[in-house]
Design a protein around this motif. Structure first.
Motif, mmCIF file in Angstrom:
data_model
loop_
_atom_site.group_PDB
_atom_site.id
_atom_site.type_symbol
_atom_site.label_atom_id
_atom_site.label_comp_id
_atom_site.label_asym_id
_atom_site.label_seq_id
_atom_site.Cartn_x
_atom_site.Cartn_y
_atom_site.Cartn_z
ATOM 1 N N CYS A 54 -3.725 17.410 -31.019
ATOM 2 C CA CYS A 54 -5.177 17.442 -31.202
ATOM 3 C C CYS A 54 -5.788 16.522 -30.156
ATOM 4 N N GLU A 94 -11.557 19.459 -24.381
ATOM 5 C CA GLU A 94 -12.942 19.676 -24.815
ATOM 6 C C GLU A 94 -13.953 18.847 -24.030
ATOM 7 N N GLU A 100 -2.042 23.349 -32.495
ATOM 8 C CA GLU A 100 -1.784 21.907 -32.424
ATOM 9 C C GLU A 100 -0.311 21.615 -32.717
HETATM 10 C C1 PEP Z 1 -10.168 20.932 -31.288
HETATM 11 O O1 PEP Z 1 -9.663 21.998 -30.899
HETATM 12 O O2 PEP Z 1 -9.701 19.846 -30.987
HETATM 13 C C2 PEP Z 1 -11.373 20.963 -32.151
HETATM 14 C C3 PEP Z 1 -12.078 19.868 -32.388
HETATM 15 O O3 PEP Z 1 -11.643 22.165 -32.646
HETATM 16 P P1 PEP Z 1 -13.011 22.779 -33.263
HETATM 17 O O4 PEP Z 1 -14.082 22.558 -32.277
HETATM 18 O O5 PEP Z 1 -12.634 24.213 -33.453
HETATM 19 O O6 PEP Z 1 -13.242 22.086 -34.576
#
Ligand code: PEP
Ligand code: MN
Length: 344
Positions: A102, A164, A298
């Motif tokens: 994660c 992200e 993950e």
């Molecule tokens: C992630 O993939 O780390 C995540 C936070 O996913 P999501 O935005 O789908 O909650």
């Protein structure tokens, strides 16, 4: 609106149509696939008289599209989009496996995860450096240092990396580190962020928002594409329903529905959908059987000590076992899972 040119139309014919549209203040996007030129038209097309264009030389047909997304629609581009990043092919006949923790927690944790997911057949390494946590007191990620570690781990094991991006201000700093920008579920309708990502030429994975309809999700992809970045993939990661036994509810029907509506690849994230480690493999198998173009899973070398989402993270051995089952399922629907490269 979409204008399909005849196979024998000349470049001048295409130019004439394009100029006429632009003179009305409309935006025009050209696509050339299977020897056919298609002009996608965006803007206020309601007042356009279709006959004005149908009669122009070289025009085969003028089609009004009833859906609000244009560039993302299959009417505009009938052939599926294929995105290549390092050794991963996303949207072709292969099922792209993206896996990793994660969150990037340390160099050793990320290196370990990268080595194990690569050995099992993953082609993309995931890992958050900026985390959208529900609580401001939870671990927020290592920031740029996390990205440096992620890239180093990816490079060492021949993996592309995805991470992200939470804010416009992070884009330029992240560019040298990531191969794919991930837009999180909570940011799916951050239109400023989507627009800015559209100005880059780095592929973008757009996660479905917690309560977003398929149309809203496709409009988010459209935002990125309208900026000129057409390398967009969609990620179904579960939506909020009344069910409480699972973290979210995986909308498996979104896979065939999006494939019909759009040419963009569909990735499934079973980890955030279900939130329970033991249930991730069955969802992953169902997603591949339903035609997913890839999986985002993950995997943590020591999930019990993970700083984030340990309960839904697979042990590396579980991931390897899942991939061996996916290698049986994928050919049944005409897909392949490319073999893992020999470890360096
Ligand atoms: C992630 O993939 O780390 C995540 C936070 O996913 P999501 O935005 O789908 O909650
Ligand atoms: Mn997570």
């Amino acid at each position: 609106m979409v204008i399909v040119m005849r196979p024998d139309s000349s470049p001048e014919d295409v130019k004439r149509v394009e100029q006429k549209l632009r003179a009305r203040g409309l935006q025009v996007f050209l696509s050339n696939g299977n020897g056919k030129t298609v002009l996608g038209v965006a803007g206020d097309t309601k007042s356009v008289d279709v006959r004005d264009y149908q009669l122009l030389p070289g025009v085969s047909e003028v089609v009004r599209i009833s859906v609000p997304f244009k560039l993302a629609s299959r009417a505009f581009q009938p052939e599926s989009t294929v995105i290549r990043v390092k050794n991963a092919v996303i949207g072709g006949g292969e099922v792209a496996l993206m896996a990793g923790p994660c969150t990037v927690e340390s160099e050793s944790q990320t290196m370990d995860a990268a080595e194990k997911v690569a050995a099992a057949g993953a082609k993309v390494l995931r890992g958050g450096a900026f985390k959208p946590r529900s609580s401001p007191y939870s671990f927020q990620g290592l920031g740029e240092e996390g990205l440096r570690i992620l890239k180093e781990a990816g490079d060492r094991h021949g993996l592309a990396v995805i991470s992200e991006v939470m804010d416009v201000s992070q884009i330029s700093m992240m560019l040298p580190y990531v191969d794919i920008f991930q837009v999180g579920a909570r940011n799916m309708q951050n239109f400023t962020l989507l627009r800015e990502l559209g100005r880059t030429r780095t592929p973008v994975l757009v996660k479905r928002g917690l309560a977003a309809t398929i149309e809203e999700w496709l409009m988010s992809a459209e935002y990125v594409m309208s900026g000129g970045n057409h390398e967009v993939m969609l990620c179904e990661r579960g939506i909020r329903t009344f069910e409480t036994y699972t973290r979210n509810t995986l909308d498996i029907s979104a896979i065939p529905v999006v494939h019909k509506l759009s040419h963009l690849p569909v990735i499934v994230d079973p980890s955030h959908a279900i939130g329970i480690r033991a249930k991730v493999p069955p969802l992953a198998m169902a997603a591949v059987a339903a035609g997913a173009d890839g999986l985002l899973i993950e995997v943590h070398p020591d999930p019990e000590r993970a700083l984030c989402d340990g309960a839904q993270s697979l042990f590396p051995e579980q991931f390897a076992e899942l991939v061996s089952k996916l290698r049986i399922i994928a050919p049944a629907i005409g897909r392949t899972i490319p073999p893992a490269r020999a470890t360096p």
